[in-house]
Structures are given as C-alpha cells and as structure tokens.
Scaffold this motif. Structure first.
Motif, short mmCIF file in Angstrom:
data_model
loop_
_atom_site.label_atom_id
_atom_site.label_comp_id
_atom_site.label_asym_id
_atom_site.label_seq_id
_atom_site.Cartn_x
_atom_site.Cartn_y
_atom_site.Cartn_z
N ASN A 137 0.83 -1.20 0.00
CA ASN A 137 0.00 0.00 0.00
C ASN A 137 0.87 1.25 0.00
O ASN A 137 1.43 1.63 1.03
N PHE A 138 1.01 1.88 -1.15
CA PHE A 138 1.86 3.07 -1.28
C PHE A 138 1.12 4.08 -2.18
O PHE A 138 1.51 4.31 -3.32
N PRO A 139 0.02 4.63 -1.68
CA PRO A 139 -0.83 5.47 -2.52
C PRO A 139 -0.12 6.70 -3.10
O PRO A 139 -0.43 7.11 -4.21
N ILE A 163 0.21 -6.84 4.57
CA ILE A 163 0.21 -5.53 3.91
C ILE A 163 1.48 -4.78 4.31
O ILE A 163 1.80 -4.68 5.50
N LYS A 164 2.18 -4.28 3.32
CA LYS A 164 3.28 -3.35 3.58
C LYS A 164 2.67 -1.96 3.47
O LYS A 164 2.24 -1.55 2.39
N HIS A 165 2.63 -1.25 4.58
CA HIS A 165 1.89 0.01 4.66
C HIS A 165 2.85 1.21 4.61
O HIS A 165 3.38 1.63 5.62
N ASN A 187 5.28 -1.70 8.87
CA ASN A 187 5.44 -0.26 8.80
C ASN A 187 6.37 0.07 7.61
O ASN A 187 7.42 -0.55 7.47
N GLY A 188 5.99 1.04 6.79
CA GLY A 188 6.77 1.34 5.59
C GLY A 188 7.63 2.59 5.64
O GLY A 188 8.54 2.73 4.83
N PHE A 189 7.36 3.51 6.55
CA PHE A 189 8.24 4.69 6.67
C PHE A 189 9.11 4.51 7.91
O PHE A 189 8.62 4.56 9.05
N ASP A 190 10.39 4.33 7.68
CA ASP A 190 11.33 4.02 8.76
C ASP A 190 11.32 5.10 9.85
O ASP A 190 11.52 4.80 11.03
N GLU A 191 11.11 6.34 9.42
CA GLU A 191 11.14 7.47 10.37
C GLU A 191 9.96 7.44 11.35
O GLU A 191 9.90 8.22 12.29
N MET A 192 9.01 6.52 11.10
CA MET A 192 7.84 6.39 11.99
C MET A 192 7.73 4.97 12.53
O MET A 192 6.65 4.54 12.91
N GLY A 204 8.82 -4.00 10.27
CA GLY A 204 8.98 -2.94 9.29
C GLY A 204 9.78 -3.43 8.09
O GLY A 204 10.60 -4.34 8.21
N ILE A 205 9.48 -2.82 6.94
CA ILE A 205 10.26 -3.05 5.73
C ILE A 205 10.82 -1.68 5.36
O ILE A 205 10.03 -0.76 5.13
N GLY A 206 12.14 -1.54 5.35
CA GLY A 206 12.65 -0.20 5.16
C GLY A 206 13.97 -0.11 4.43
O GLY A 206 14.80 -1.02 4.51
N SER A 207 14.13 1.00 3.72
CA SER A 207 15.36 1.20 2.95
C SER A 207 16.54 1.54 3.84
O SER A 207 17.66 1.11 3.57
N THR A 208 16.29 2.28 4.91
CA THR A 208 17.43 2.73 5.73
C THR A 208 18.01 1.58 6.56
O THR A 208 19.11 1.68 7.08
N VAL A 250 17.26 9.85 -0.95
CA VAL A 250 17.34 8.71 -0.02
C VAL A 250 18.18 7.55 -0.58
O VAL A 250 19.14 7.11 0.04
N PHE A 251 17.83 7.05 -1.76
CA PHE A 251 18.51 5.83 -2.23
C PHE A 251 19.97 6.11 -2.62
O PHE A 251 20.85 5.29 -2.36
N ALA A 252 20.19 7.26 -3.27
CA ALA A 252 21.57 7.61 -3.64
C ALA A 252 22.43 7.75 -2.40
O ALA A 252 23.58 7.29 -2.37
O1 MN9 Z 1 10.45 0.69 1.64
C1 MN9 Z 1 10.94 2.95 1.97
N1 MN9 Z 1 9.96 3.57 1.18
C2 MN9 Z 1 10.26 4.31 0.11
C3 MN9 Z 1 10.45 1.60 2.37
O2 MN9 Z 1 11.37 4.59 -0.22
C4 MN9 Z 1 9.12 4.78 -0.66
C5 MN9 Z 1 11.28 3.71 3.25
O3 MN9 Z 1 12.27 2.97 3.87
C6 MN9 Z 1 11.78 5.13 3.00
O4 MN9 Z 1 12.81 5.13 2.04
C7 MN9 Z 1 12.34 5.78 4.27
C8 MN9 Z 1 12.73 7.23 4.04
O5 MN9 Z 1 11.60 8.04 3.86
O6 MN9 Z 1 11.40 5.68 5.28
#
Ligand code: MN9
Length: 291
Positions: A137-139, A163-165, A187-192, A204-208, A250-252
C-alpha cells in the motif's frame, strides 16, 4: 507460521557495477552484512531496490543472487509488481522456483486503473503461484489507495497474508490490523517505525535498514520488551540520519553510505540523479558516525 514474517526486513538496495549492471558480488556482500546483524528477512526488488527500473531478466538475476546469498537463513519476500500482469506472473514463478517465502506487488500504475482491475491484477499474480501475497500500500506513488473495506475484500482470497503500509496514516494501519483475518502489517516509513509498532505493526520493511539494521532491531526489541521510552529515544536518533538522507536523495545516499562502509553499491539508475558533492560529504559523515 506467521512468526517468520515478523520483525526487521531491509528493503534491499540493488547494487550496480560501474557499467550499470546488477552486481551479484555486491548483492552477496550486502545480504551477508545484514544477515550477520540479525535481520529477520529481506524485501527484494521493491521501490528501494529500483525494481521498476530493471528489466524482467535483471529482476530474476537479482532474486537469484539474493536468495543464493541468504541461503535459507532469513525470510525472503520477492517484489514482483509492475504495470504488466504477465511480467509480474513470470517474476512470481521465478521467485517460487528460487525458494522465496512470499511475493509482494505494487498496484499497477500509470493508467489509473479502477478497483476491479487492480483486484484482478493481484489475484492473477497470487493465483499463479503457491506463495503467499503481501499487498503493497503506497498510494503516494501509484495512486491506488487501499481501504479497510478493500483489504477485507482482498483477504477473502487466503493467498493474501499481509500488507506493507507505506503511508503516514497509522490509524489505517491499526484498522488493517484489526481485521478478523489478522494480517501481518509492516510499517513502511522508517522514520515512523516506533509509531507504527505502537499502532500494531508486526515489523517494518525499510530502505534505511540496509546500512543501520542494528538500530531498528534495537527499536523493535525495546518496544517488544516494553521499553517505549528507550525505543522512542532510538527512533529520534535514527531520524537525524534519515532527515539527512531525505535532504540529498534517499537511495543515492544509502548507496553512498554503504560504499563508504566497504560495500561496492554503485549509483542509482537513471532517471535518478547522481549524488551531489554535498551529499557525498554527508554520506561520508554518516558512515563515520555509524562505525
Ligand atoms: O520501503 C521505503 N519507502 C520508500 C520503504 O522509499 C518509498 C522507506 O524505507 C523510506 O525510504 C524511508 C525514508 O523516507 O522511510
């Protein structure tokens, strides 16, 4: 059975060689780096993994390299979503052949598909394999908003388990969690993360997490042990780093931080822009503080 889907799952970045090809060796390094920290699993080839910028063959290569490096040690979720159902099915079958534990998919984008079309897409993919499906879920990214009513409709098909939210609406996260089928919710936003956990997220599933998984494992463990103040203090500390990532891309930034840490990540694929010199310096500073 669902326990194996709980916890901290890096949304695996995809390293590229200098020539811009998927880098199997660096995938192995990145997976090993995170398994050693104790992550519960990986979400492979999603937004963070630039999955939508890869060809179908490259996505299969990525799935294979990540599964080989993981060697059955943690739970593997393959992101197979794309705009084309046929391609998503091909990727889902590949993930099944490679021994993945689940598949996940973004809603099809660009054409503003209505609910019935999106539902058909998800069911076609889910029914093409024996693996469970995790909705994404990433509207903000694809314009498709999952509601509790729609989620209940999806979960009539027993293939759907989670659900990945990726949404700041944590009331909605709690509403998903309160459904009778008790889905796994990420949880999809790591900052929360700590906020998501307190509204019922199972992990959580997160990039960071790619480069600081130990900090999120610590937040998760503290939260589960009832040390909410400790978990919150840790969240505030990681958010200082995340706000730097957001400032420069973020990704770079994540790739550059990991490169500074010794994993050869390459740069993000176009049309992502290269990191600025200020960003490179900021990444160096983050890598230094984490060492
Ligand atoms: O998969 C990531 N979502 C997106 C999760 O990049 C859209 C998050 O980990 C964010 O990169 C991260 C920074 O906003 O919370």
């Amino acid at each position: 059975m669902n326990e194996k889907f709980h916890g901290v799952f890096p949304a695996l970045l995809t390293p590229f060689t200098e020539q811009g090809k998927v880098n199997d060796k660096a995938i192995a390094d990145l997976v090993a780096f995170n398994v050693a920290k104790g992550v519960d699993g990986f979400y492979v080839g999603g937004s963070t993994g630039e999955g939508l910028l890869l060809t179908v063959d490259e996505r299969k290569q990525l799935f294979a390299a990540a599964a080989k490096a993981n060697a059955g040690r943690t739970t593997m979720i393959a992101h197979v979503g794309t705009i084309c159902t046929e391609h998503a099915i091909e990727l889902a079958r590949c993930a099944q052949d490679l021994g993945y534990d689940a598949i996940s998919a973004v809603a099809p984008y660009y054409y503003s598909f209505g609910y019935d079309a999106v539902k058909g897409y998800y069911n076609d993919i889910a029914d093409s394999v024996d693996l469970p499906m995790i909705l994404y879920n990433f509207p903000a990214a694809n314009g498709f908003g999952l509601t509790k009513e729609r989620a209940e409709d999806f979960f009539r098909n027993p293939k759907f388990i989670g659900i990945k939210h990726t949404n700041a609406d944590l009331f909605m996260l709690q509403q998903f969690k309160s459904m009778a089928c008790d889905p796994i919710v990420y949880n999809g936003f790591d900052e929360m993360f700590v906020a998501g956990l307190s509204m019922g997220a199972d992990g959580g599933i997160g990039s960071t997490y790619n480069f600081m998984a130990e900090r999120f494992i610590d937040i998760y463990d503290k939260f589960r042990a009832g040390d909410i103040a400790g978990a919150q203090a840790r969240q505030i500390a990681v958010n200082e780093i995340i706000s730097e990532l957001i400032r420069y891309g973020v990704f770079a930034m994540e790739k550059q931080v990991l490169t500074e840490m010794g994993i050869d990540m390459g740069v993000c694929r176009k049309p992502f822009l290269p990191l600025s010199d200020e960003g490179k310096q900021a990444a160096k500073n983050i890598a230094r503080t984490l060492r």
